[in-house]
Design a protein around this motif. Sequence first.
Motif, PDB file in Angstrom:
ATOM      1  N   ARG A   1      41.488  44.580  29.283  1.00 51.77           N
ATOM      2  CA  ARG A   1      42.297  45.317  27.988  1.00 51.77           C
ATOM      3  C   ARG A   1      42.006  46.382  27.127  1.00 51.77           C
ATOM      4  O   ARG A   1      42.846  47.264  26.878  1.00 51.77           O
ATOM      5  N   LEU A   2      41.067  46.636  26.404  1.00 55.53           N
ATOM      6  CA  LEU A   2      40.997  47.906  25.536  1.00 55.53           C
ATOM      7  C   LEU A   2      41.118  49.408  26.416  1.00 55.53           C
ATOM      8  O   LEU A   2      40.921  49.896  26.404  1.00 55.53           O
ATOM      9  N   VAL A   3      39.994  48.928  27.224  1.00 59.87           N
ATOM     10  CA  VAL A   3      39.656  50.251  28.553  1.00 59.87           C
ATOM     11  C   VAL A   3      41.530  50.409  29.042  1.00 59.87           C
ATOM     12  O   VAL A   3      41.715  51.373  28.952  1.00 59.87           O
TER      13      VAL A   3
ATOM     14  N   PHE B   1      43.572  36.555  37.382  1.00 62.77           N
ATOM     15  CA  PHE B   1      43.564  37.425  38.440  1.00 62.77           C
ATOM     16  C   PHE B   1      45.060  37.435  39.117  1.00 62.77           C
ATOM     17  O   PHE B   1      45.034  37.850  40.329  1.00 62.77           O
ATOM     18  N   HIS B   2      45.857  36.897  38.893  1.00 57.33           N
ATOM     19  CA  HIS B   2      47.813  36.918  39.525  1.00 57.33           C
ATOM     20  C   HIS B   2      48.339  37.143  38.680  1.00 57.33           C
ATOM     21  O   HIS B   2      49.623  37.451  39.167  1.00 57.33           O
ATOM     22  N   GLY B   3      48.142  37.322  37.286  1.00 55.64           N
ATOM     23  CA  GLY B   3      49.515  37.535  36.452  1.00 55.64           C
ATOM     24  C   GLY B   3      49.788  39.085  36.037  1.00 55.64           C
ATOM     25  O   GLY B   3      48.696  39.700  36.383  1.00 55.64           O
ATOM     26  N   PRO B   4      50.433  39.513  34.895  1.00 54.73           N
ATOM     27  CA  PRO B   4      50.693  40.415  34.398  1.00 54.73           C
ATOM     28  C   PRO B   4      49.691  40.759  33.414  1.00 54.73           C
ATOM     29  O   PRO B   4      49.066  42.395  32.910  1.00 54.73           O
ATOM     30  N   LEU B   5      48.463  39.944  33.107  1.00 55.77           N
ATOM     31  CA  LEU B   5      47.243  40.699  31.759  1.00 55.77           C
ATOM     32  C   LEU B   5      46.523  41.949  32.028  1.00 55.77           C
ATOM     33  O   LEU B   5      46.910  42.921  31.339  1.00 55.77           O
ATOM     34  N   LEU B   6      46.428  42.133  33.150  1.00 56.57           N
ATOM     35  CA  LEU B   6      45.361  43.959  33.705  1.00 56.57           C
ATOM     36  C   LEU B   6      46.278  44.003  34.684  1.00 56.57           C
ATOM     37  O   LEU B   6      46.775  43.149  35.919  1.00 56.57           O
ATOM     38  N   LYS B   7      45.767  44.883  34.251  1.00 52.80           N
ATOM     39  CA  LYS B   7      46.933  46.050  35.927  1.00 52.80           C
ATOM     40  C   LYS B   7      45.547  45.889  37.122  1.00 52.80           C
ATOM     41  O   LYS B   7      44.451  45.279  36.645  1.00 52.80           O
TER      42      LYS B   7
ATOM     43  N   PRO C   1      48.659  35.956  25.303  1.00 55.46           N
ATOM     44  CA  PRO C   1      49.062  36.341  26.112  1.00 55.46           C
ATOM     45  C   PRO C   1      49.447  35.663  27.888  1.00 55.46           C
ATOM     46  O   PRO C   1      49.680  35.152  28.554  1.00 55.46           O
ATOM     47  N   LEU C   2      47.940  34.648  27.378  1.00 57.40           N
ATOM     48  CA  LEU C   2      47.962  33.395  28.564  1.00 57.40           C
ATOM     49  C   LEU C   2      48.313  32.078  27.722  1.00 57.40           C
ATOM     50  O   LEU C   2      47.967  31.001  28.962  1.00 57.40           O
ATOM     51  N   ALA C   3      48.926  32.284  27.535  1.00 57.65           N
ATOM     52  CA  ALA C   3      49.686  31.191  26.588  1.00 57.65           C
ATOM     53  C   ALA C   3      48.564  29.428  26.244  1.00 57.65           C
ATOM     54  O   ALA C   3      48.730  28.825  26.359  1.00 57.65           O
ATOM     55  N   MET C   4      46.711  30.347  26.271  1.00 65.95           N
ATOM     56  CA  MET C   4      46.165  29.030  26.268  1.00 65.95           C
ATOM     57  C   MET C   4      46.733  28.732  24.539  1.00 65.95           C
ATOM     58  O   MET C   4      45.851  28.991  23.479  1.00 65.95           O
ATOM     59  N   SER C   5      47.116  28.024  24.472  1.00 64.41           N
ATOM     60  CA  SER C   5      48.088  27.350  22.927  1.00 64.41           C
ATOM     61  C   SER C   5      46.717  26.100  22.729  1.00 64.41           C
ATOM     62  O   SER C   5      46.960  25.828  21.426  1.00 64.41           O
TER      63      SER C   5
END
Length: 352
Positions: free
Chosen positions: A93-95, A268-274, A207-211
């Motif tokens: 994400r920092l990349v 792997f399937h969400g919008p977190l990473l390009k 962001p991943l809702a890892m509450s």
Amino acid sequence: MIDRRSFLVSSAAVAVGSAASARGIGGGKADAIAGIALPAGFNGIIAYARNGRIEHVRSAGFADVEERQPFSAATAIRWGSASKWLTSVAALRLVEMGRLRLDASIATYLPQFRADTGNRVLVHHLLSNTSGIPDLLSRQLASEPDLRTSTAATADIVARFGGGDLAFQPGDGWDYAALNWAIVAQILERVSGEAFPAVMRRLVLRPLAMSGAGFVQSDQRMVPNLAAAYGAVAPPVRKMATVPAFLAASGNVAGTVGDAVRAAHGIFHGPLLKPASRTELAKVRWPAQEYVLGGRIHPVVGEPWAWETGKVQAYRTHIAHRLARSETIVVFNTTDMEQSQIGSWVETIARA
């Protein structure tokens, strides 16, 4: 022994409904999970999810043996080295933000690092355990047990132990070295301007809702519903201790089965990473170990699965995720089992 299979409701991202089972979806996985012969005294959980939704879950034993508190989907355990996978996601994400480069040297971000090594070892070498930097930190633990409870800053640990001569040329060997991850943590702190747990919460956990997830270390809030871990259960003998903060990047995350499913699906399937970042995350860097950035890619019937495992004291974690389509298998255990036994269960479920 308490052994029960149940459906649960966790959150909008991770939900369970008996209707899915009634329709026969994933029935083979359910049968495979039910058919596992759990050893006596097993404390833990086995779950299967599709598209970020848990469809089958089997929990057994106790989160706290002395208090007879049942193990459930709300129980958190420590993930050990599965934390490295999340650290790699933060780096990527920092990349994407232009703050970090995988092909940049350690010296780019830590100019005080030993010059010859710092100029030759790249960030992706650290994240794939191919740096060649000798793990003087882990070697010292045997003769200096106080390190295990040290409150030393990560920067101080890197300065003390990061000056060894390279054991091999960067990229030419593989060593599962904790020191690599202390260096990664210092780099992430330097480029983000935040303490490592804070940057992880901002870039990954929230962001991943890892509450239900957090860091088990003395400078952080207690993780809710954290299970006790046992080297023996009859009579119960606890095997658990706080890991110092300077090892946060390599093994201090804890969370629930729902957190594990949200992480796997979201990464792997969400919008977190390009897409390019997901490709980098799954690129095998050391084939003999199936090692990528912070974890492994393991083939099951010819298809690649992310294969994230971890152990710390008596905690055991295995998070497997099918890359071609979103299927996740999670096994948590708190009774010091052999990791290979857990891995064989995951393989059986994946093949079902």
